[in-house]
Motif scaffolding. Structure first.
Motif, PDB file in Angstrom:
ATOM      1  N   MET A   1       0.822  -1.199   0.000  1.00 43.71           N
ATOM      2  CA  MET A   1       0.000   0.000   0.000  1.00 43.71           C
ATOM      3  C   MET A   1       0.861   1.257   0.000  1.00 43.71           C
ATOM      4  SD  MET A   1      -2.791   1.661  -0.084  1.00 43.71           S
ATOM      5  CE  MET A   1      -3.963   0.307  -0.081  1.00 43.71           C
ATOM      6  N   LEU A   2       1.915   1.252   0.816  1.00 47.54           N
ATOM      7  CA  LEU A   2       2.785   2.432   0.870  1.00 47.54           C
ATOM      8  C   LEU A   2       3.441   2.669  -0.496  1.00 47.54           C
ATOM      9  CD1 LEU A   2       4.357   1.994   4.418  1.00 47.54           C
ATOM     10  CD2 LEU A   2       2.487   3.508   3.695  1.00 47.54           C
ATOM     11  N   ALA A   3       3.809   1.589  -1.160  1.00 46.39           N
ATOM     12  CA  ALA A   3       4.383   1.725  -2.498  1.00 46.39           C
ATOM     13  C   ALA A   3       3.352   2.301  -3.467  1.00 46.39           C
ATOM     14  CB  ALA A   3       4.880   0.363  -2.999  1.00 46.39           C
ATOM     15  N   GLU A   4       2.129   1.781  -3.340  1.00 44.19           N
ATOM     16  CA  GLU A   4       1.048   2.268  -4.194  1.00 44.19           C
ATOM     17  C   GLU A   4       0.808   3.766  -3.960  1.00 44.19           C
ATOM     18  OE1 GLU A   4      -0.685   1.215  -6.608  1.00 44.19           O
ATOM     19  OE2 GLU A   4      -2.748   1.975  -6.564  1.00 44.19           O
ATOM     20  N   LEU A   5       0.831   4.176  -2.691  1.00 43.34           N
ATOM     21  CA  LEU A   5       0.606   5.591  -2.371  1.00 43.34           C
ATOM     22  C   LEU A   5       1.717   6.466  -2.950  1.00 43.34           C
ATOM     23  CD1 LEU A   5      -0.758   5.406   1.294  1.00 43.34           C
ATOM     24  CD2 LEU A   5      -2.015   5.625  -0.862  1.00 43.34           C
ATOM     25  N   ASP A   6       2.925   5.932  -2.964  1.00 38.42           N
ATOM     26  CA  ASP A   6       4.019   6.669  -3.602  1.00 38.42           C
ATOM     27  C   ASP A   6       3.728   6.877  -5.086  1.00 38.42           C
ATOM     28  OD1 ASP A   6       5.962   7.714  -2.019  1.00 38.42           O
ATOM     29  OD2 ASP A   6       7.073   5.837  -1.795  1.00 38.42           O
ATOM     30  N   ARG A   7       3.246   5.831  -5.726  1.00 41.52           N
ATOM     31  CA  ARG A   7       2.877   5.954  -7.142  1.00 41.52           C
ATOM     32  C   ARG A   7       1.813   7.033  -7.311  1.00 41.52           C
ATOM     33  NH1 ARG A   7       3.671   0.594  -7.512  1.00 41.52           N
ATOM     34  NH2 ARG A   7       1.535   0.026  -6.946  1.00 41.52           N
ATOM     35  N   VAL A   8       0.831   7.034  -6.381  1.00 43.36           N
ATOM     36  CA  VAL A   8      -0.250   8.019  -6.465  1.00 43.36           C
ATOM     37  C   VAL A   8       0.314   9.436  -6.367  1.00 43.36           C
ATOM     38  CG1 VAL A   8      -2.286   8.942  -5.284  1.00 43.36           C
ATOM     39  CG2 VAL A   8      -2.003   6.472  -5.565  1.00 43.36           C
ATOM     40  N   ARG A   9       1.175   9.657  -5.369  1.00 44.36           N
ATOM     41  CA  ARG A   9       1.770  10.978  -5.204  1.00 44.36           C
ATOM     42  C   ARG A   9       2.535  11.377  -6.460  1.00 44.36           C
ATOM     43  NH1 ARG A   9       1.960   9.791   0.833  1.00 44.36           N
ATOM     44  NH2 ARG A   9       3.270   7.972   0.491  1.00 44.36           N
ATOM     45  N   ASP A  10       3.175  10.394  -7.043  1.00 43.66           N
ATOM     46  CA  ASP A  10       3.992  10.622  -8.227  1.00 43.66           C
ATOM     47  C   ASP A  10       3.145  11.046  -9.429  1.00 43.66           C
ATOM     48  OD1 ASP A  10       6.808  10.357  -8.445  1.00 43.66           O
ATOM     49  OD2 ASP A  10       6.426   9.022 -10.156  1.00 43.66           O
ATOM     50  N   ARG A  11       2.097  10.285  -9.680  1.00 46.09           N
ATOM     51  CA  ARG A  11       1.297  10.510 -10.885  1.00 46.09           C
ATOM     52  C   ARG A  11       0.280  11.614 -10.703  1.00 46.09           C
ATOM     53  NH1 ARG A  11      -0.527   4.336 -11.633  1.00 46.09           N
ATOM     54  NH2 ARG A  11      -1.891   5.087  -9.967  1.00 46.09           N
ATOM     55  N   GLY A  12      -0.114  11.855  -9.444  1.00 44.12           N
ATOM     56  CA  GLY A  12      -1.143  12.862  -9.208  1.00 44.12           C
ATOM     57  C   GLY A  12      -2.550  12.322  -9.364  1.00 44.12           C
ATOM     58  N   TYR A  13      -2.696  11.023  -9.451  1.00 45.11           N
ATOM     59  CA  TYR A  13      -4.031  10.424  -9.449  1.00 45.11           C
ATOM     60  C   TYR A  13      -3.941   8.983  -8.961  1.00 45.11           C
ATOM     61  CZ  TYR A  13      -2.792   8.092 -13.837  1.00 45.11           C
ATOM     62  OH  TYR A  13      -2.182   7.319 -14.794  1.00 45.11           O
ATOM     63  N   ALA A  14      -5.075   8.429  -8.562  1.00 45.09           N
ATOM     64  CA  ALA A  14      -5.089   7.054  -8.065  1.00 45.09           C
ATOM     65  C   ALA A  14      -6.041   6.211  -8.901  1.00 45.09           C
ATOM     66  CB  ALA A  14      -5.518   7.023  -6.598  1.00 45.09           C
ATOM     67  N   MET A  15      -5.733   4.923  -9.004  1.00 39.92           N
ATOM     68  CA  MET A  15      -6.614   4.003  -9.720  1.00 39.92           C
ATOM     69  C   MET A  15      -7.167   2.967  -8.736  1.00 39.92           C
ATOM     70  SD  MET A  15      -6.473   4.842 -12.994  1.00 39.92           S
ATOM     71  CE  MET A  15      -7.495   3.449 -13.464  1.00 39.92           C
ATOM     72  N   ASP A  16      -8.323   2.472  -9.062  1.00 42.20           N
ATOM     73  CA  ASP A  16      -8.839   1.282  -8.387  1.00 42.20           C
ATOM     74  C   ASP A  16      -9.227   0.314  -9.480  1.00 42.20           C
ATOM     75  OD1 ASP A  16     -10.501  -0.714  -7.435  1.00 42.20           O
ATOM     76  OD2 ASP A  16     -12.087   0.654  -6.809  1.00 42.20           O
ATOM     77  N   LEU A  17      -8.454  -0.763  -9.597  1.00 44.08           N
ATOM     78  CA  LEU A  17      -8.692  -1.737 -10.676  1.00 44.08           C
ATOM     79  C   LEU A  17      -9.394  -2.956 -10.097  1.00 44.08           C
ATOM     80  CD1 LEU A  17      -5.197  -1.307 -12.365  1.00 44.08           C
ATOM     81  CD2 LEU A  17      -7.380  -0.286 -13.072  1.00 44.08           C
TER      82      LEU A  17
ATOM     83  N   LEU B   1     -15.205  -6.386  -8.176  1.00 42.92           N
ATOM     84  CA  LEU B   1     -14.672  -6.908  -9.434  1.00 42.92           C
ATOM     85  C   LEU B   1     -15.414  -6.303 -10.616  1.00 42.92           C
ATOM     86  CD1 LEU B   1     -13.877 -10.688  -8.856  1.00 42.92           C
ATOM     87  CD2 LEU B   1     -12.303  -8.798  -9.371  1.00 42.92           C
ATOM     88  N   GLY B   2     -14.632  -5.913 -11.631  1.00 39.29           N
ATOM     89  CA  GLY B   2     -15.247  -5.385 -12.835  1.00 39.29           C
ATOM     90  C   GLY B   2     -15.490  -3.895 -12.792  1.00 39.29           C
ATOM     91  N   VAL B   3     -15.261  -3.279 -11.609  1.00 39.16           N
ATOM     92  CA  VAL B   3     -15.443  -1.831 -11.488  1.00 39.16           C
ATOM     93  C   VAL B   3     -14.089  -1.150 -11.348  1.00 39.16           C
ATOM     94  CG1 VAL B   3     -16.404   0.039 -10.111  1.00 39.16           C
ATOM     95  CG2 VAL B   3     -17.693  -2.081 -10.409  1.00 39.16           C
ATOM     96  N   HIS B   4     -13.779  -0.269 -12.268  1.00 39.86           N
ATOM     97  CA  HIS B   4     -12.535   0.475 -12.182  1.00 39.86           C
ATOM     98  C   HIS B   4     -12.821   1.954 -11.928  1.00 39.86           C
ATOM     99  CE1 HIS B   4      -9.845  -2.602 -14.505  1.00 39.86           C
ATOM    100  NE2 HIS B   4     -10.589  -3.164 -13.565  1.00 39.86           N
TER     101      HIS B   4
END
Lengths: 270, 270
Positions: free
Chosen positions: B194-210, B215-218
């Motif tokens: 999760m902490l790694a994912e949050l770093d990605r979020v901070r980096d990109r400026g947006y978050a995804m939920d895949l 299931l099936g909702v992004h």
DNA sequence: TTCCTGTTTTCCACATGATGGAAAATCTCT
DNA sequence: AGAGATTTTCCATCATGTGGAAAACAGGAA
């Protein structure tokens, strides 16, 4: 100089609104709260003149108070210069709700499962009953959220449960302060009748409200005891027909068990 | 007499805290708000001396202000004489929350136009994500209304955006309290991931939920920033196939622009 | 445009209402 | 029971908030 001193900050006009016990309150803070509540009463948005009409305060005063609230984000000014409740309230409200609600939530849910009806928790704050948490019924027809609502104790099941914990003398003095306004045809409005009712409550271990606060709405409430004192009350409430169809004794027994568990978890908090 | 008059009610000490524009604010109201916020800062509960330490106000003053708030139910006094946030705040907070949802409406609509999918706004309340507003997609297959729903942050895009604003230590302690229950096969259930994912979020400026919550909702979410803090998150969500067909970077850029406008309109509230 | 009407906002002398230091009353540990 | 820490009350003082009335503003109507 001025010799007409009569007690400094005390004594306050305070006057207009519901004259509470009000030992010594800060006028401007009190008025600021009046404004917030007036805003809430107008659906969260209002202009200064509406607020003046609602509170009876002069324009200048209202404007100055709103400015203070505005600066802190407790009130927001829209593009048309009207005022609305601000986001800072969300933060505080959320915290407050969590404080009292979080602990009670699972227990209220159990009561909903048990009864099929909406469950509420309330406490006696000063002379008023305040609803602090709720778990809604899954039914289509159900009680609407009333968390935060303040009502007088005499016309509600939760109120009776909490009063039943106090000696008659204390109940009498509370009633003397607040009165027992009639809410419906069923409301108990006389002290002797109320004391008799409280005796019944103590006897049975639960309280009923048979349309005494709102016609057609019945409730059954039990106390949450924390050691020696009843610190809160939990109730289930719904349409008269559905509530009356339940076995009161059985329901009350189940609710008492849940309330006891909650009281144990509280263990001195609240 | 006094010649040092410099503008009557104006001038105010005001001083200590964040010195805003503060044209002319009412001292006692300001201080009452300080107290409420200090209480919130101490987890919703504090004694007078803690509050004195936090605000620098003298005991007598604090006591008098708290009495006023107490009388109105904005603060409650526990059995050990300490003070806590009161139930009246819950009521106002709830109203304010609803209003914020109303203000967000036009911005959410823009997001729907941009993406063709349902847009939501959520805030972090305590340890939970609460959805406060929604604009539905015009499509036949769309997300169902979830305003009012409370979910844990770890399995949603809005949750990740809001967590990404907090330091890792705070995220860790939240996760410790709530756990990271698996909702689907895709849910992130381990703290390091999760902490790694949050770093990605901070980096990109947006978050995804895949499909991590369902299931099936992004979803794709961006933060609503109000000055320094991320106070809310806005997302678009829909069937995996449709969301995946969009250009993420482009969509995120558009959403960020909309969210920034909304944050500007909020202007310090929330 | 220009003149209205109903707002909201600013201004200022005044005295009322809020202030805070320090003493009394509580509660809480040893 | 006594000592320490905390909360609550008290009251002289004056800084602070008050409110009436004037000024600035917005949004229609002519």
């Amino acid at each position: 100089m001025s010799t007409d001193r009569l007690g400094t900050g005390a004594g306050h006009a305070n006057g207009d609104r519901a004259s509470r016990a009000a030992v010594s309150t800060v006028q401007s803070v009190d008025r600021a709260l009046d404004l917030l509540e007036a805003l809430a009463g107008h659906g969260g948005e209002a202009g200064i003149s509406e607020l003046a009409a609602a509170t009876g305060l002069p324009y200048g005063t209202i404007h100055r108070l709103l400015r203070t609230l505005l600066d802190r984000g407790y009130v927001r000014q829209e593009s048309d210069r009207r005022y609305a409740l601000g986001g800072a309230l969300v933060r505080l409200g959320g915290m407050a709700e969590r404080l009292v609600g979080v602990w009670a939530q699972p227990y209220l849910k159990k009561m909903v499962e048990l009864s099929g009806e909406t469950a509420n928790m309330a406490v006696l704050e000063g002379d008023f009953i305040v609803y602090v948490a709720q778990a809604p019924s899954p039914r289509r027809l159900r009680m609407f959220a009333e968390v935060g609502r303040r009502v007088l104790p005499h016309s509600t099941a939760v109120g009776k449960v909490l009063l039943a914990d106090r000696p008659d003398a204390e109940v009498a003095s509370l009633v003397e302060r607040t009165g027992m306004p009639r809410r419906t045809a069923n409301t108990i409005t006389e002290l002797p009748a109320m004391l008799a009712e409280l005796d019944r409550v103590r006897d049975r271990g639960y309280a009923m409200d048979l349309g005494e606060e709102e016609l057609g709405v019945h409730c059954l409430a039990v106390g949450v005891r924390d050691g020696a004192r009843t610190v809160a009350a939990m109730s289930v409430s719904g349409p008269a027909e559905r509530i009356d169809a339940l076995d009161r004794e059985e329901l009350a027994a189940g609710m008492r068990r849940i309330a006891r568990d909650f009281g144990a978890e509280l263990g001195g908090a609240l």
